[in-house]
Motif scaffolding. Structure first.
Motif, mmCIF file in Angstrom:
data_model
loop_
_atom_site.group_PDB
_atom_site.id
_atom_site.type_symbol
_atom_site.label_atom_id
_atom_site.label_comp_id
_atom_site.label_asym_id
_atom_site.label_seq_id
_atom_site.Cartn_x
_atom_site.Cartn_y
_atom_site.Cartn_z
ATOM 1 N N ALA A 183 0.839 -1.198 0.000
ATOM 2 C CA ALA A 183 0.000 0.000 0.000
ATOM 3 C C ALA A 183 0.875 1.249 0.000
ATOM 4 C CB ALA A 183 -0.933 0.009 1.210
ATOM 5 N N GLU A 184 0.196 2.392 -0.055
ATOM 6 C CA GLU A 184 0.846 3.698 0.043
ATOM 7 C C GLU A 184 0.399 4.344 1.351
ATOM 8 O OE1 GLU A 184 1.217 7.971 -2.355
ATOM 9 O OE2 GLU A 184 -0.088 6.354 -3.105
ATOM 10 N N TYR A 185 1.343 4.891 2.109
ATOM 11 C CA TYR A 185 1.070 5.432 3.432
ATOM 12 C C TYR A 185 1.273 6.942 3.421
ATOM 13 C CZ TYR A 185 1.074 0.645 5.210
ATOM 14 O OH TYR A 185 0.778 -0.671 5.434
ATOM 15 N N PHE A 186 0.368 7.622 4.151
ATOM 16 C CA PHE A 186 0.424 9.071 4.279
ATOM 17 C C PHE A 186 0.591 9.431 5.755
ATOM 18 C CE2 PHE A 186 -2.226 7.946 0.669
ATOM 19 C CZ PHE A 186 -1.678 8.710 -0.351
ATOM 20 N N VAL A 187 1.177 10.591 5.999
ATOM 21 C CA VAL A 187 1.417 11.030 7.379
ATOM 22 C C VAL A 187 0.074 11.365 8.029
ATOM 23 C CG1 VAL A 187 2.496 12.767 8.833
ATOM 24 C CG2 VAL A 187 3.707 11.897 6.828
ATOM 25 N N PHE A 188 -0.176 10.746 9.180
ATOM 26 C CA PHE A 188 -1.408 11.003 9.925
ATOM 27 C C PHE A 188 -1.145 11.935 11.104
ATOM 28 C CE2 PHE A 188 -4.492 9.828 13.260
ATOM 29 C CZ PHE A 188 -5.659 10.191 12.612
ATOM 30 N N LYS A 189 -0.107 11.662 11.897
ATOM 31 C CA LYS A 189 0.281 12.535 12.994
ATOM 32 C C LYS A 189 1.735 12.244 13.347
ATOM 33 C CE LYS A 189 -1.149 9.502 16.795
ATOM 34 N NZ LYS A 189 -1.944 9.409 18.034
ATOM 35 N N THR A 190 2.348 13.190 14.027
ATOM 36 C CA THR A 190 3.748 13.063 14.432
ATOM 37 C C THR A 190 3.885 13.409 15.903
ATOM 38 O OG1 THR A 190 4.207 15.347 13.785
ATOM 39 C CG2 THR A 190 4.615 13.631 12.126
ATOM 40 N N THR A 238 -3.127 4.551 5.577
ATOM 41 C CA THR A 238 -3.282 4.220 4.156
ATOM 42 C C THR A 238 -4.270 5.141 3.446
ATOM 43 O OG1 THR A 238 -4.959 2.589 4.794
ATOM 44 C CG2 THR A 238 -2.693 1.804 4.527
ATOM 45 N N ASP A 239 -5.047 5.887 4.208
ATOM 46 C CA ASP A 239 -5.972 6.866 3.635
ATOM 47 C C ASP A 239 -5.452 8.259 3.948
ATOM 48 O OD1 ASP A 239 -8.183 8.603 3.055
ATOM 49 O OD2 ASP A 239 -9.478 6.838 3.084
ATOM 50 N N LYS A 240 -5.541 9.150 2.993
ATOM 51 C CA LYS A 240 -4.974 10.479 3.155
ATOM 52 C C LYS A 240 -5.798 11.345 4.089
ATOM 53 C CE LYS A 240 -2.803 14.074 0.348
ATOM 54 N NZ LYS A 240 -2.528 14.552 -1.024
ATOM 55 N N ASN A 241 -7.072 11.063 4.219
ATOM 56 C CA ASN A 241 -7.954 11.895 5.021
ATOM 57 C C ASN A 241 -8.530 11.202 6.240
ATOM 58 O OD1 ASN A 241 -7.706 14.008 3.092
ATOM 59 N ND2 ASN A 241 -9.300 13.040 1.828
ATOM 60 N N ALA A 291 -6.865 4.984 8.767
ATOM 61 C CA ALA A 291 -7.080 3.616 8.304
ATOM 62 C C ALA A 291 -5.747 2.881 8.310
ATOM 63 C CB ALA A 291 -7.685 3.616 6.896
ATOM 64 N N ASN A 292 -5.732 1.702 8.955
ATOM 65 C CA ASN A 292 -4.526 0.866 9.020
ATOM 66 C C ASN A 292 -3.324 1.659 9.535
ATOM 67 O OD1 ASN A 292 -6.043 -1.243 7.830
ATOM 68 N ND2 ASN A 292 -5.564 -0.474 5.776
#
Length: 439
Positions: free
Chosen positions: A281-288, A299-302, A305-306
């Motif tokens: 899959a492709e992963y996006f930054v959720f929080k740091t 895995t979801d940009k908005n 998820a996962n």
């Protein structure tokens, strides 16, 4: 040196004495730690002395009379006009550094110290100080009657009572020339007006902050630095005005305390605009978490998820692999991967029939223990152990099934049958020779 027999005396506003290792009283908000207090015969020692007055006002003076001053002494200093009463907060070489910090370039700003405060000076000072609250309330009403858009936050009388300083807050420029004339005619003192900000007002009034402690501006912080919302953004704090504002209505000063650490730590974090590509899959930054050095990817940009949380080093490693055209199988490192948790059956080892057990065996065990004790005691007394008679309830199980009327009739029949036997026993017992006297 025998320290056990030495008696130290802490200096205060009225009594002279030794100071505790360069420290001063806790009510001195502008106190400076004197780390040169124990230096004897300092060649760079000067006659400059730092004197603090009410709240945040302090000045620097020459000790022209060579008085033996220590921190905590109450002194009478030169003022214009008359004299003022203050407390010594710093002496020695550090005063020159404080003057440089205060940016006092003119030598005329440094006046003289007259003497140690006498009881007469202290009485006059206390009398002038007791008039401050009433003067502030009355001056507010005067400013309101004149239609001035200003708020008088505090009033400070000089030590001799010949001058009063009015601290006011105003958002716009205020023409208070008429106000000065009215105040001078009302209180018969020399008037001086000083404008302060909302932070200075909160520091002079005091209070308790949202953290539960006393306000920093009322205890130690007197150098106010501008605070903007970028400090909250660097620390990932929600931009909620109600939470970011302090007691003064401005942004909290404590937002600047740790912002430098967050800025340095953020340099080691990967960019939020870069996504990570793996084999699945492709992963996006959720929080740091900047201080912990971890990043959570989704895995979801908005949406969340996962979610996978990895370290900043692992994120940079995956970014370098993607730049080379490589994709790892999984986002997590192998040694950090945890096996999937299996569902746990809470009743796997539990006995479901534990609530159906009969409690009667406990009574049987008690009866057995009593019978064993009687059998153990029988050989000692030379008697045969008495056999346990079965309960009448067990001998006549059918009687339970009978109706109450039948059981009552059977009881009457038993009494009628046993009546002749009881009469014979009574007659035999009444005869002489059976241990009773004949009437």
């Amino acid at each position: 040196m025998d320290y056990k027999n030495m008696k130290f005396k802490v200096a205060n506003g009225t009594d002279r004495g030794l100071c505790c290792g360069g420290c001063c009283r806790s009510d001195h908000q502008l106190n400076t730690y004197d780390w040169l207090a124990d230096v004897v015969n300092d060649p760079d020692k000067t006659d400059l002395v730092e004197v603090q007055f009410k709240n945040t006002r302090k000045g620097y003076y020459h000790n022209v009379n060579n008085l033996q001053l220590t921190k905590g002494d109450t002194v009478a200093v030169e003022a214009s006009p008359g004299h003022d009463i203050g407390v010594v907060t710093l002496t020695g070489r550090l005063v020159a550094l404080q003057i440089k910090k205060a940016n006092l370039k003119s030598a005329d700003d440094i006046k003289r110290i007259y003497r140690l405060a006498k009881p007469v000076d202290l009485d006059k000072y206390e009398e002038a100080k007791s008039r401050e609250n009433d003067t502030m309330i009355q001056s507010r009403q005067i400013a309101k009657d004149l239609g001035l858009k200003m708020k008088i936050g505090d009033v400070e009388y000089q030590g001799d009572g010949n001058k009063a300083i009015f601290y006011y807050i105003a958002d716009e420029r205020v023409d208070f020339r008429q106000l000065i004339k009215v105040l001078a005619d009302t209180f018969h003192v020399r008037i001086e007006m000083k404008q302060i900000g909302a932070r200075q007002e909160a520091g002079r009034i005091g209070g308790t902050g949202p953290c539960g402690r006393e306000l920093c501006c009322a205890t130690w912080n007197k150098n106010f630095v501008s605070v903007n919302t970028n400090a909250a953004r660097f620390q990932d704090i929600s931009l909620n005005p109600q939470k970011l504002a302090g007691m003064c209505g401005k942004l909290k000063c404590c937002l600047n305390y740790e912002v430098d650490n967050y800025v340095e730590a953020a340099k080691r974090m990967p960019s939020k605009e870069i996504s990570l590509h793996t084999g699945d899959a492709e992963y996006f930054v959720f929080k740091t978490d900047i201080l912990a050095g971890t990043v959570t990817y989704s895995t979801d940009k908005n949406l969340a998820a996962n979610l996978v949380t990895i370290s900043a080093e692992r994120a940079r490693t995956v970014i370098e692999m993607n730049r080379r055209g490589e994709k790892p199988d999984v986002l997590e490192e192998e040694r950090h991967r945890k096996p999937a948790d299996k569902p746990i059956d809470l009743l796997a080892n539990a006995d479901l029939s534990r609530f159906d057990k009969n409690k009667r065996p406990k009574r049987q065990n008690n009866n057995k223990q009593k019978a064993d004790k009687r059998e153990a005691a029988a050989p000692q007394n030379g008697q045969q152990p008495r056999k346990e008679q079965p309960r009448q309830r067990e001998q006549q199980p059918e009687r339970r099934k009978q109706k109450p009327q039948q059981r009552a009739q059977e009881g009457k029949n038993d009494n009628n049958a046993n009546r002749p036997r009881r009469e014979n026993q009574r007659r035999q017992g009444s005869q002489p020779g059976n241990g009773q006297q004949q009437k």
